[in-house]
Write a protein that holds these residues in place. Sequence first.
Motif, short mmCIF file in Angstrom:
data_model
loop_
_atom_site.label_atom_id
_atom_site.label_comp_id
_atom_site.label_asym_id
_atom_site.label_seq_id
_atom_site.Cartn_x
_atom_site.Cartn_y
_atom_site.Cartn_z
N SER A 1 -9.64 -6.79 48.47
CA SER A 1 -8.94 -5.86 47.58
C SER A 1 -9.23 -6.19 46.13
O SER A 1 -9.66 -7.30 45.79
CB SER A 1 -7.43 -5.88 47.84
OG SER A 1 -6.92 -7.19 47.70
N LYS B 1 0.32 -5.14 37.17
CA LYS B 1 -0.77 -5.03 38.12
C LYS B 1 -1.01 -3.58 38.54
O LYS B 1 -0.04 -2.81 38.71
CB LYS B 1 -0.49 -5.88 39.36
CG LYS B 1 -0.45 -7.38 39.09
CD LYS B 1 -0.20 -8.16 40.37
CE LYS B 1 -0.18 -9.67 40.10
NZ LYS B 1 0.06 -10.45 41.35
N LYS C 1 -4.42 2.04 48.63
CA LYS C 1 -4.64 0.71 48.07
C LYS C 1 -6.12 0.51 47.76
O LYS C 1 -7.00 1.01 48.46
CB LYS C 1 -4.19 -0.37 49.06
CG LYS C 1 -2.70 -0.62 49.08
CD LYS C 1 -2.30 -1.51 47.90
CE LYS C 1 -0.87 -2.03 48.07
NZ LYS C 1 -0.50 -2.92 46.95
N ASP D 1 -3.30 -1.64 41.54
CA ASP D 1 -4.14 -1.89 42.71
C ASP D 1 -4.21 -0.68 43.63
O ASP D 1 -4.31 -0.81 44.84
CB ASP D 1 -3.64 -3.11 43.49
CG ASP D 1 -2.21 -2.96 43.98
OD1 ASP D 1 -1.56 -1.96 43.62
OD2 ASP D 1 -1.74 -3.85 44.72
N ILE E 1 -7.69 -6.00 42.10
CA ILE E 1 -6.44 -5.97 41.32
C ILE E 1 -6.79 -6.02 39.85
O ILE E 1 -7.51 -6.90 39.39
CB ILE E 1 -5.52 -7.15 41.70
CG1 ILE E 1 -5.19 -7.13 43.19
CG2 ILE E 1 -4.24 -7.12 40.86
CD1 ILE E 1 -4.46 -8.37 43.66
N GLN F 1 -9.36 -10.02 45.49
CA GLN F 1 -8.61 -10.85 46.42
C GLN F 1 -9.45 -10.93 47.69
O GLN F 1 -9.69 -9.92 48.35
CB GLN F 1 -7.25 -10.24 46.71
CG GLN F 1 -6.35 -11.14 47.53
CD GLN F 1 -4.91 -10.65 47.51
OE1 GLN F 1 -4.35 -10.34 46.45
NE2 GLN F 1 -4.32 -10.56 48.68
#
Length: 837
Positions: free
Chosen positions: A582, A591, A612, A593, A584, A541
């Motif tokens: 990020s 998901k 995270k 993450d 994922i 992301q």
Amino acid sequence: MLIRINPICMRGPLSLLLILTLSSFCLGQLQPNAAQLKQKLKKLNVLGSVLYVAAHPDDENTRIISLMANDKLVETAYLSMTRGDGGQNLIGPEIRDLLGLIRTQELLAARRIDGGRQFFTRAIDFGFSKSADETFEIWNKDEILSDVVKVFRQFQPDVIITRFPPDSRAGHGHHTGSAILAGEAFEISARQDVYPEQVREFGTWQVKRLYTNTGRWWNTTINEETPGIITLNVGKYNPILGKSITEIAAVSSSQHKSQGWGRPGERGYEPEFLEYIKGDRAEKDLFEGVNTSWTRIKGGGRIQPLVTKAIEDFDEENPSSTVPLLFQIRKEILSLENGVWKNRKLREVEQLIVDCLGLFVEATSTVHGISPGEVLELKAEVANRSATNISLLRISSSDLSYDSAMNFVLRPDISNTFKSKKVLKATAPYSDPYWLQHPHEQGIFTVKEKSHIGKPENDPALTVKFLLKVGQESLELTRPLIYKWTDPVKGELWRPLEVLPPLSVDLTERVMIFSDDQPRMVKIQLKSSSDRAMKGQLRLQLPPDWRSEPASTEFELMSRGEERVAQFMVYPGKAELTASLSAIAEIDEKKYDHAVQTIAYDHIPIQTFLPKAAAKVARINLRKEGHLIGYVPGAGDDIPTALRTMGYEVWEMRPEEITQENLKRVDAVVLGIRALNVHDRIRFIMPVLLEYVRLGGALVVQYNTNGRLEADHYAPFPITLSRDRVTDEGAEVRILKPDHPLLTFPNKLSGKDFEGWVQERGLYFPVTWDSNYEAILSMNDKGEDPRDGGLLVAKYGEGHYIYTGLSFFRQLPEGVPGAYKLFANIVSCGKTKRPKS
């Protein structure tokens, strides 16, 4: 009759002699010896309590906590407003939330030794604060006050002792704030209209008196003759434990290793002074007017002689002979009205029964981490180390849908093991520290489950219950499920079993600098915590106008512990920005993450946290000169990682490598924070480094404290360090030398580059310096004089010496763009612009 005993954490005077030399995760189940059992029996006859209140880990006076728990035998606890998140770390690179995790465990290690319990509020140590007003504004005073009141009502102390006075003499806004909050909580904890949701659960509570543990740094003349002062002799010798109180306290304080808080043992008379603040004034004894006998409880008078008899009749060579009387005491306790003292003494007598029986009960797993829905291999070990008739009737765990009934006779001195494979329920929550599970503000952690507030750490992830029959009595014990292994050097070790995501997704870098619009490789580490094969898609992301090649990639992991590194070429946009990147992973439309990361030091249990899968990215036009930077470690920072992020090669130099011949190879040398305080070879290294400067090198000395310098000659010209600091990270920075190369080459800096800094500007600035130095920047907190010593540079021979108190060790790990530009200029000092090829 059924006895229920909850999971125990070895703590206090009763395990002291066995744990003084052991790491906390080496403890296992340590059986108290006969002397310690006698001490526990004596404590069973004392019904008094005291709560010590301060702001940070290491603020607590372990001498008083040790005295109260080991000599007075009262229920003792420490309430720390914060977890010490804003301090410095002398043992590693962890700062902020991760440092708070370490210091939480150091406090728990200290309490296991000195005998206290540990509480916290949700307040965050956001760094040095110069006033209580600032502290309360950032903490959200009413929220933290509610936490303090909750602890008062839950723990129900007879006496409160604060470490600091409620004014500026405390020397730190957090210190002052802790005393103010204790005083206000003293006044309102007995009111039903204040935080009524707490009253419904805990009721109200009126503390009898509040005293301050007066410190000699704010009252240099206090002594035993000072009117109104209560004096405690914390140097008393405890013949049962074989230690003086001050010796116990020294070992306790020495658990604060991340703060370099090692303390020597002391013997003989040592006074501590308590100064009256609120409530009933005492003349000589802190517990005057407090009934600390069993008669303080309705119906408790009949218990006192039973406990006295147990103490008098205790047979050191046959502790189990006391068990029938302990069951009788327990029966009397069960008949009392519900209340804090019934619960406390019930736990104490139940644990005494287990200890006097020499009963060993443990539940272990074959792995240290398991995912919801996975099969777990469990081994239960039960050993009866007494002549008492004991049978095992049931082993059960609701977490594992496990319930095995039996009638197994536990013969004396025989270890019995029971193995089983069970499935962990699919809804089991992950083992992430409860205060780190959600994003938080600057001053207060987000804790959505209100029952967690005040707790030092998570409850055990999984527990197993054992139902036994002791003679004609039933006994139920609850044990945490743990993982044990044997290290060839350290021996048997253990760690709590943790519930983990089946897939860990982790970026190999936490901060990424894109110095132009050229792409760079981003690596994602995937690791399985599951026995099941996993196949899925991984994608990034990215900020707007950024892209990656590939856009996504497939992955497959076949077994537990298998790892794979996926690579993406990331193309940044042309605009400068600071953002987040990020990763994922998706498996069957679910998901993942989060990363699974650990902190491991010998003096605390291994800590697992689930951040995270994200990194801070900065697209800045960053220029640098040179290629190789030498780094001399100090107290612990992550500057080498930041330098590598900037594109430098870093040579983390051992003392024997710091020679003139080797220094010819480096473009600059950076000293880690507090290197002059903690590096045991620095006095021999500094002459070599100063000669390196004289011959044309650049030496960057980061902040040091003004005490305990290990090198007298650390600068080419005189510098006097101070405790001056600028705590407001947004304080105006005035540029004194706008045309100086440190601000112009190879990056042109302006006032905007000092925006977005975190926690503070800097600390321990020089207060005076030789005229050969140039002061580059000026700054100050509101209402204070300018501090011009944050960045000093001197030409020495052919080279440059730079001393900086700016907190680069905080800014660079947070990806602050201006800090990167300024640090690039600092390590490029003395270089000339390269000709265009």
